[in-house]
Motif scaffolding. Structure first.
Motif, PDB file in Angstrom:
ATOM      1  N   PRO A   3     -11.265  -3.352   4.117  1.00  0.00           N
ATOM      2  CA  PRO A   3     -10.033  -2.877   4.741  1.00  0.00           C
ATOM      3  C   PRO A   3     -10.190  -1.872   5.880  1.00  0.00           C
ATOM      4  O   PRO A   3      -9.196  -1.259   6.295  1.00  0.00           O
ATOM      5  CB  PRO A   3      -9.314  -2.227   3.563  1.00  0.00           C
ATOM      6  CG  PRO A   3     -10.418  -1.692   2.716  1.00  0.00           C
ATOM      7  CD  PRO A   3     -11.511  -2.719   2.826  1.00  0.00           C
ATOM      8  N   SER A   4     -11.381  -1.664   6.406  1.00  0.00           N
ATOM      9  CA  SER A   4     -11.577  -0.656   7.446  1.00  0.00           C
ATOM     10  C   SER A   4     -12.724  -1.056   8.366  1.00  0.00           C
ATOM     11  O   SER A   4     -13.558  -1.888   8.003  1.00  0.00           O
ATOM     12  CB  SER A   4     -11.886   0.697   6.795  1.00  0.00           C
ATOM     13  OG  SER A   4     -12.127   1.692   7.756  1.00  0.00           O
ATOM     14  N   GLY A  19      -7.911   5.243  -5.996  1.00  0.00           N
ATOM     15  CA  GLY A  19      -8.346   4.268  -5.002  1.00  0.00           C
ATOM     16  C   GLY A  19      -9.726   4.569  -4.474  1.00  0.00           C
ATOM     17  O   GLY A  19     -10.521   5.265  -5.107  1.00  0.00           O
ATOM     18  N   SER A  30      -7.093   0.125   9.848  1.00  0.00           N
ATOM     19  CA  SER A  30      -7.042  -0.442   8.504  1.00  0.00           C
ATOM     20  C   SER A  30      -6.645  -1.907   8.654  1.00  0.00           C
ATOM     21  O   SER A  30      -5.855  -2.250   9.545  1.00  0.00           O
ATOM     22  CB  SER A  30      -5.997   0.275   7.650  1.00  0.00           C
ATOM     23  OG  SER A  30      -6.351   1.618   7.458  1.00  0.00           O
ATOM     24  N   SER A  33      -6.366  -6.667   3.349  1.00  0.00           N
ATOM     25  CA  SER A  33      -7.502  -7.205   2.599  1.00  0.00           C
ATOM     26  C   SER A  33      -7.277  -8.657   2.182  1.00  0.00           C
ATOM     27  O   SER A  33      -8.217  -9.352   1.835  1.00  0.00           O
ATOM     28  CB  SER A  33      -7.786  -6.345   1.374  1.00  0.00           C
ATOM     29  OG  SER A  33      -6.680  -6.368   0.507  1.00  0.00           O
ATOM     30  N   THR A  50       1.946   5.246   5.219  1.00  0.00           N
ATOM     31  CA  THR A  50       1.436   4.290   4.237  1.00  0.00           C
ATOM     32  C   THR A  50       1.938   2.881   4.530  1.00  0.00           C
ATOM     33  O   THR A  50       3.073   2.693   4.982  1.00  0.00           O
ATOM     34  CB  THR A  50       1.913   4.711   2.824  1.00  0.00           C
ATOM     35  OG1 THR A  50       1.425   6.022   2.562  1.00  0.00           O
ATOM     36  CG2 THR A  50       1.449   3.753   1.750  1.00  0.00           C
ATOM     37  N   THR A  61      -1.504  -4.077  -2.523  1.00  0.00           N
ATOM     38  CA  THR A  61      -2.475  -3.124  -1.990  1.00  0.00           C
ATOM     39  C   THR A  61      -1.736  -2.023  -1.253  1.00  0.00           C
ATOM     40  O   THR A  61      -0.655  -2.234  -0.691  1.00  0.00           O
ATOM     41  CB  THR A  61      -3.493  -3.796  -1.036  1.00  0.00           C
ATOM     42  OG1 THR A  61      -2.787  -4.581  -0.067  1.00  0.00           O
ATOM     43  CG2 THR A  61      -4.466  -4.668  -1.794  1.00  0.00           C
ATOM     44  N   TYR A  63      -2.433   1.245   1.560  1.00  0.00           N
ATOM     45  CA  TYR A  63      -3.312   1.792   2.592  1.00  0.00           C
ATOM     46  C   TYR A  63      -2.650   3.075   3.083  1.00  0.00           C
ATOM     47  O   TYR A  63      -1.508   3.040   3.544  1.00  0.00           O
ATOM     48  CB  TYR A  63      -3.434   0.802   3.762  1.00  0.00           C
ATOM     49  CG  TYR A  63      -3.750  -0.612   3.335  1.00  0.00           C
ATOM     50  CD1 TYR A  63      -5.024  -1.139   3.491  1.00  0.00           C
ATOM     51  CD2 TYR A  63      -2.768  -1.429   2.782  1.00  0.00           C
ATOM     52  CE1 TYR A  63      -5.316  -2.437   3.106  1.00  0.00           C
ATOM     53  CE2 TYR A  63      -3.049  -2.727   2.387  1.00  0.00           C
ATOM     54  CZ  TYR A  63      -4.319  -3.228   2.556  1.00  0.00           C
ATOM     55  OH  TYR A  63      -4.596  -4.513   2.164  1.00  0.00           O
ATOM     56  N   LEU A  97      -9.319   6.266   5.350  1.00  0.00           N
ATOM     57  CA  LEU A  97      -8.402   5.336   4.703  1.00  0.00           C
ATOM     58  C   LEU A  97      -8.474   5.546   3.206  1.00  0.00           C
ATOM     59  O   LEU A  97      -9.567   5.554   2.626  1.00  0.00           O
ATOM     60  CB  LEU A  97      -8.790   3.889   5.020  1.00  0.00           C
ATOM     61  CG  LEU A  97      -8.137   2.817   4.121  1.00  0.00           C
ATOM     62  CD1 LEU A  97      -6.630   2.774   4.332  1.00  0.00           C
ATOM     63  CD2 LEU A  97      -8.774   1.465   4.351  1.00  0.00           C
ATOM     64  N   PHE A  99      -7.473   3.526   0.012  1.00  0.00           N
ATOM     65  CA  PHE A  99      -7.150   2.124  -0.278  1.00  0.00           C
ATOM     66  C   PHE A  99      -7.025   1.911  -1.777  1.00  0.00           C
ATOM     67  O   PHE A  99      -7.928   2.282  -2.536  1.00  0.00           O
ATOM     68  CB  PHE A  99      -8.260   1.228   0.295  1.00  0.00           C
ATOM     69  CG  PHE A  99      -8.117  -0.226  -0.031  1.00  0.00           C
ATOM     70  CD1 PHE A  99      -7.063  -0.972   0.476  1.00  0.00           C
ATOM     71  CD2 PHE A  99      -9.052  -0.862  -0.827  1.00  0.00           C
ATOM     72  CE1 PHE A  99      -6.942  -2.321   0.184  1.00  0.00           C
ATOM     73  CE2 PHE A  99      -8.955  -2.211  -1.126  1.00  0.00           C
ATOM     74  CZ  PHE A  99      -7.893  -2.943  -0.619  1.00  0.00           C
ATOM     75  N   GLU A 100      -5.909   1.325  -2.200  1.00  0.00           N
ATOM     76  CA  GLU A 100      -5.661   1.052  -3.618  1.00  0.00           C
ATOM     77  C   GLU A 100      -5.354  -0.419  -3.833  1.00  0.00           C
ATOM     78  O   GLU A 100      -4.711  -1.060  -2.988  1.00  0.00           O
ATOM     79  CB  GLU A 100      -4.464   1.870  -4.132  1.00  0.00           C
ATOM     80  CG  GLU A 100      -4.659   3.347  -4.087  1.00  0.00           C
ATOM     81  CD  GLU A 100      -3.414   4.126  -4.499  1.00  0.00           C
ATOM     82  OE1 GLU A 100      -3.566   5.333  -4.732  1.00  0.00           O
ATOM     83  OE2 GLU A 100      -2.307   3.548  -4.583  1.00  0.00           O
ATOM     84  N   PRO A 110     -11.084  -0.946  -6.490  1.00  0.00           N
ATOM     85  CA  PRO A 110     -11.178  -1.846  -5.342  1.00  0.00           C
ATOM     86  C   PRO A 110     -12.544  -2.511  -5.167  1.00  0.00           C
ATOM     87  O   PRO A 110     -12.623  -3.638  -4.670  1.00  0.00           O
ATOM     88  CB  PRO A 110     -10.866  -0.922  -4.150  1.00  0.00           C
ATOM     89  CG  PRO A 110     -10.012   0.151  -4.726  1.00  0.00           C
ATOM     90  CD  PRO A 110     -10.591   0.378  -6.100  1.00  0.00           C
TER      91      PRO A 110
END
Length: 115
Positions: A3-4, A19, A30, A33, A50, A61, A63, A97, A99-100, A110
């Motif tokens: 994601p980054s 996350g 970002s 995913s 967010t 997800t 971010y 970032l 990320f969850e 993740p």
């Protein structure tokens, strides 16, 4: 999809952290995913700017900490699509970032889904 732009993990998923934190700066983005629909794009307390994406089958997800979001509520996004600019908004100590991955309301690690 990772994601980054960067791959430096600064904080891992754990019992006190929901996350994965990935280092970045204001030149990084970002990325979605997986394919999905944006169900939230805006400010969330703690998370700052967010983006949340619904991927179906109970998966979502999140971010967070962006400087700027590129997508809006209802947008259809595709895996690998840029969705926001890395920042340090909300409860954050530097550009990164957060990320969850959430399934049916439960936070997941993740790294079990992306590499």
């Amino acid at each position: 999809v990772w994601p980054s732009d960067w791959h430096v993990i600064t904080q891992y998923y754990g019992w006190s952290h929901t996350g994965l934190d990935v280092d970045g700066d204001y030149s990084t983005n970002s990325y979605a995913s997986s394919d999905g629909v944006v169900i939230y794009s805006g400010w969330r307390n703690g998370y700052g700017m967010t983006v949340e994406i619904d991927h179906g089958n109970g998966y979502m997800t999140r971010y967070a900490h962006h400087a700027r979001n590129y997508v809006s509520y209802g947008d259809v996004v595709y895996a690998g699509q840029a969705i926001a600019q890395t920042g340090t908004t909300g409860r954050s100590t530097g550009t990164h970032l957060h990320f969850e991955i959430i399934k049916d309301g439960r936070f997941l690690n993740p790294l079990d889904y992306i590499r």
